[in-house]
Design a protein around this motif. Sequence first.
Motif, mmCIF file in Angstrom:
data_model
loop_
_atom_site.group_PDB
_atom_site.id
_atom_site.type_symbol
_atom_site.label_atom_id
_atom_site.label_comp_id
_atom_site.label_asym_id
_atom_site.label_seq_id
_atom_site.Cartn_x
_atom_site.Cartn_y
_atom_site.Cartn_z
ATOM 1 N N GLU A 1 0.812 -1.214 0.000
ATOM 2 C CA GLU A 1 0.000 0.000 0.000
ATOM 3 C C GLU A 1 0.844 1.263 0.000
ATOM 4 O O GLU A 1 0.467 2.264 -0.595
ATOM 5 N N GLU A 2 1.984 1.202 0.667
ATOM 6 C CA GLU A 2 2.817 2.403 0.770
ATOM 7 C C GLU A 2 3.782 2.520 -0.403
ATOM 8 O O GLU A 2 4.236 3.614 -0.717
ATOM 9 N N GLY A 3 4.143 1.393 -0.966
ATOM 10 C CA GLY A 3 5.014 1.450 -2.127
ATOM 11 C C GLY A 3 6.496 1.516 -1.823
ATOM 12 O O GLY A 3 7.306 1.606 -2.736
ATOM 13 N N SER A 4 6.848 1.481 -0.564
ATOM 14 C CA SER A 4 8.270 1.505 -0.217
ATOM 15 C C SER A 4 8.467 0.911 1.171
ATOM 16 O O SER A 4 7.541 0.891 1.984
ATOM 17 N N LEU A 5 9.677 0.458 1.407
ATOM 18 C CA LEU A 5 9.995 -0.064 2.740
ATOM 19 C C LEU A 5 9.893 1.042 3.775
ATOM 20 O O LEU A 5 9.338 0.855 4.859
ATOM 21 N N SER A 6 10.405 2.197 3.424
ATOM 22 C CA SER A 6 10.397 3.305 4.383
ATOM 23 C C SER A 6 8.970 3.726 4.711
ATOM 24 O O SER A 6 8.636 3.979 5.871
ATOM 25 N N GLY A 7 8.149 3.810 3.684
ATOM 26 C CA GLY A 7 6.760 4.194 3.919
ATOM 27 C C GLY A 7 6.052 3.203 4.813
ATOM 28 O O GLY A 7 5.326 3.586 5.737
ATOM 29 N N ALA A 8 6.260 1.926 4.550
ATOM 30 C CA ALA A 8 5.631 0.905 5.375
ATOM 31 C C ALA A 8 6.121 1.002 6.808
ATOM 32 O O ALA A 8 5.351 0.826 7.755
ATOM 33 N N ALA A 9 7.408 1.310 6.964
ATOM 34 C CA ALA A 9 7.961 1.448 8.311
ATOM 35 C C ALA A 9 7.255 2.577 9.061
ATOM 36 O O ALA A 9 6.902 2.436 10.228
ATOM 37 N N ARG A 10 7.034 3.669 8.385
ATOM 38 C CA ARG A 10 6.307 4.770 9.026
ATOM 39 C C ARG A 10 4.897 4.348 9.388
ATOM 40 O O ARG A 10 4.409 4.619 10.478
ATOM 41 N N ALA A 11 4.226 3.670 8.465
ATOM 42 C CA ALA A 11 2.829 3.305 8.690
ATOM 43 C C ALA A 11 2.697 2.348 9.870
ATOM 44 O O ALA A 11 1.720 2.410 10.616
ATOM 45 N N LEU A 12 3.651 1.468 10.026
ATOM 46 C CA LEU A 12 3.538 0.454 11.076
ATOM 47 C C LEU A 12 4.310 0.831 12.333
ATOM 48 O O LEU A 12 4.362 0.050 13.277
ATOM 49 N N ALA A 13 4.910 2.004 12.343
ATOM 50 C CA ALA A 13 5.707 2.430 13.493
ATOM 51 C C ALA A 13 6.844 1.450 13.744
ATOM 52 O O ALA A 13 7.117 1.069 14.875
ATOM 53 N N GLN B 1 11.577 -15.530 1.185
ATOM 54 C CA GLN B 1 12.223 -16.814 1.456
ATOM 55 C C GLN B 1 11.164 -17.912 1.633
ATOM 56 O O GLN B 1 11.295 -19.021 1.104
ATOM 57 N N ALA B 2 10.107 -17.565 2.351
ATOM 58 C CA ALA B 2 9.090 -18.574 2.674
ATOM 59 C C ALA B 2 8.303 -18.989 1.436
ATOM 60 O O ALA B 2 8.037 -20.179 1.238
ATOM 61 N N VAL B 3 7.923 -18.036 0.603
ATOM 62 C CA VAL B 3 7.108 -18.390 -0.557
ATOM 63 C C VAL B 3 7.970 -18.875 -1.715
ATOM 64 O O VAL B 3 7.488 -19.563 -2.614
ATOM 65 N N GLY B 4 9.244 -18.487 -1.706
ATOM 66 C CA GLY B 4 10.144 -19.039 -2.703
ATOM 67 C C GLY B 4 10.272 -18.229 -3.983
ATOM 68 O O GLY B 4 10.887 -18.687 -4.936
ATOM 69 N N PHE B 5 9.677 -17.047 -4.028
ATOM 70 C CA PHE B 5 9.847 -16.207 -5.219
ATOM 71 C C PHE B 5 9.852 -14.749 -4.793
ATOM 72 O O PHE B 5 9.487 -14.416 -3.662
ATOM 73 N N ALA B 6 10.255 -13.897 -5.712
ATOM 74 C CA ALA B 6 10.383 -12.478 -5.387
ATOM 75 C C ALA B 6 9.013 -11.816 -5.329
ATOM 76 O O ALA B 6 8.130 -12.104 -6.144
ATOM 77 N N LEU B 7 8.833 -10.954 -4.364
ATOM 78 C CA LEU B 7 7.583 -10.219 -4.228
ATOM 79 C C LEU B 7 7.704 -8.800 -4.776
ATOM 80 O O LEU B 7 6.716 -8.227 -5.222
ATOM 81 N N PHE B 8 8.903 -8.256 -4.712
ATOM 82 C CA PHE B 8 9.097 -6.882 -5.171
ATOM 83 C C PHE B 8 10.406 -6.789 -5.949
ATOM 84 O O PHE B 8 11.344 -7.538 -5.687
ATOM 85 N N THR B 9 10.422 -5.862 -6.864
ATOM 86 C CA THR B 9 11.684 -5.514 -7.509
ATOM 87 C C THR B 9 12.174 -4.227 -6.867
ATOM 88 O O THR B 9 11.504 -3.195 -6.917
ATOM 89 N N SER C 1 14.109 -0.871 -6.086
ATOM 90 C CA SER C 1 14.690 0.259 -6.802
ATOM 91 C C SER C 1 14.869 1.400 -5.815
ATOM 92 O O SER C 1 14.387 1.338 -4.689
ATOM 93 N N GLN C 2 15.555 2.418 -6.248
ATOM 94 C CA GLN C 2 15.877 3.482 -5.301
ATOM 95 C C GLN C 2 14.696 4.397 -5.029
ATOM 96 O O GLN C 2 14.712 5.128 -4.066
ATOM 97 N N ARG C 3 13.734 4.361 -5.862
ATOM 98 C CA ARG C 3 12.595 5.219 -5.537
ATOM 99 C C ARG C 3 11.418 4.404 -5.024
ATOM 100 O O ARG C 3 10.270 4.810 -5.099
ATOM 101 N N GLY C 4 11.717 3.235 -4.501
ATOM 102 C CA GLY C 4 10.669 2.432 -3.890
ATOM 103 C C GLY C 4 10.701 1.013 -4.399
ATOM 104 O O GLY C 4 11.611 0.615 -5.105
ATOM 105 N N LEU C 5 9.689 0.270 -4.035
ATOM 106 C CA LEU C 5 9.587 -1.115 -4.476
ATOM 107 C C LEU C 5 8.418 -1.245 -5.434
ATOM 108 O O LEU C 5 7.377 -0.621 -5.243
ATOM 109 N N GLU C 6 8.597 -2.078 -6.427
ATOM 110 C CA GLU C 6 7.478 -2.359 -7.324
ATOM 111 C C GLU C 6 7.051 -3.796 -7.139
ATOM 112 O O GLU C 6 7.877 -4.713 -7.139
ATOM 113 N N ALA C 7 5.754 -3.975 -6.962
ATOM 114 C CA ALA C 7 5.233 -5.312 -6.686
ATOM 115 C C ALA C 7 5.314 -6.171 -7.944
ATOM 116 O O ALA C 7 5.043 -5.705 -9.050
#
Lengths: 296, 296
Positions: free
Chosen positions: B19-31, B46-54, B56-62
Amino acid sequence: MSSSEPAWDLYRTFLAVLEEGSLSGAARALALTQPTIARHIDALEQAVGFALFTRSQRGLEATEAALALKPYAEALAATAAALVREASGQGEAVRGTVRVSASQIIGAEVLPPILAALRERYPQLEIELVLSNEIENLLRRDADVAVRMVQPMQEALVVQRIGTVALGLHAHRRYLDRHGAPQDIAALGAHSLIGYDRETPAIRAMRSRIPGFADVHFALRSDSDIAQLAAIRAGFGIGICQVAIAKRDPDLMQVLPGAFDLKLDTWIVMHENLRTTPRCRAVFDALVQGLKAHVD
Amino acid sequence: MSSSEPAWDLYRTFLAVLEEGSLSGAARALALTQPTIARHIDALEQAVGFALFTRSQRGLEATEAALALKPYAEALAATAAALVREASGQGEAVRGTVRVSASQIIGAEVLPPILAALRERYPQLEIELVLSNEIENLLRRDADVAVRMVQPMQEALVVQRIGTVALGLHAHRRYLDRHGAPQDIAALGAHSLIGYDRETPAIRAMRSRIPGFADVHFALRSDSDIAQLAAIRAGFGIGICQVAIAKRDPDLMQVLPGAFDLKLDTWIVMHENLRTTPRCRAVFDALVQGLKAHVD
DNA sequence: AAGAAATTATACAATTCCGTTTAGATGGGC
DNA sequence: GCCCATCTAAACGGAATTGTATAATTTCTT
């Protein structure tokens, strides 16, 4: 007042304690330890602000409040399981786990060859078969694909009608040789009849629809359709089973084919979102095709 | 292959990143902090065995796979939120939070006094008002109680029909004084009309039902019912609004009352399991009573 | 074109969380 | 009536998780 919402892991622990009835049991179920479970429950009680269990030495008893929360925890578990299934089947290939719900008879007598052929074709496909006469909640994803004998009423479901499954009175040839075949429904009273133990609404509706069948007495009562079918095959007496199943065994004879005929409409049902999921689509299509062959 | 299923907390982190589009944003949202979020995502991948995001420096793309899992994570969040609401309202008293879904107009024009009276009566009751023309999924518990203008189709819902809400063309007296009132639908073309921007299926059905209304041109288009109503009140021109709402303002006049009359059936809907929950029951009953008064 | 403001990735310290162990209590079985 | 099995509760050491600080990279703005 803690403003932060509880960690979702606590819900899993909570549900495990509810289902296992003790901290230790939940610890075994989750591969954790009893102190950890106790801490989780403490934390959850702290978060919600009231007691969830009354501690005792032979286990924990859930409070009313805990029971009120149980359905939510169960929904979480069902969704989490569905997520894992979805994750296991990512990609174009037909692989991963599909949870199929069906009645006992269908699951034991009709599905096995269909599923075997399916598995032969898709070796990476895994099937979880839930055999129950209760209808699983497809929207909550208790199952992925279901074989239903009642008309699906929910929205957001992909529905495919198969046709009608005919039911009929049957008995083994050996039984009929010894006791003769009844010539009309009234004569059934003198026979060994196989039927249900507890009357469900569906059965009550069925009994009232067959004239003269409302107050017959069953000599063998079982809520298990499997057991009823086995009793028919063993020559115990006369019982109800699907005509298509009985026809596969030349020793099973239909009794009073004209007087007693009951038809069950049959559907294959799946959650709408799974339409594009290869493994679910494959199972759905195979069930449609296989069951149509069974009905004909 | 790790056989243990992922911790449920990871799903929450996963959804926040989606929903936030970035690790940093999610960190803020979840405190939490960004490294923690990154570790959670790593663990889930690791658990599901495939990549969830690509990355990049301006965020993550699902990835596509991540998007396929998103509905499940959303369902988890909805259920967890419902569990918290349920926990907040334990006991006999009417207290805790109830999430009410309604259309923008109903929520802004009709509900406030009803909810105010309710709150006056139950000071410990809290209301979350979700104003949207989308219908929230009550089975997934996106909302507890909903005001619906379309017939509820889902099972397992408690439904109470309110009656029909009449719609009509309206304009401010000031506008009509300047431009005159149209005498028939054909004359509408010469007026400043207020209408929708994008055509939804419901609107298309409505337009086709009113003869001569199919191809009028709107001078002000907005998807917000609130904005349309405000424009009518401001004397911009002629638009559609509920007759009952217009009647409360003596300066709002109905235009062509005979030619244009549209009725919306109205229901109050609630999940079956909430029937015995005091706070939801109280809100449900208050909405039924209050909206019936509005319809009359 | 250069700097400001995002972002992710990495190293290290502190904290939290978990498991092991023990004690105490209750119920069932011989 | 005693013993064993099962449970909860509490204390302590270790492991895992989290937070802080920093570096590196990209993008947008000035």
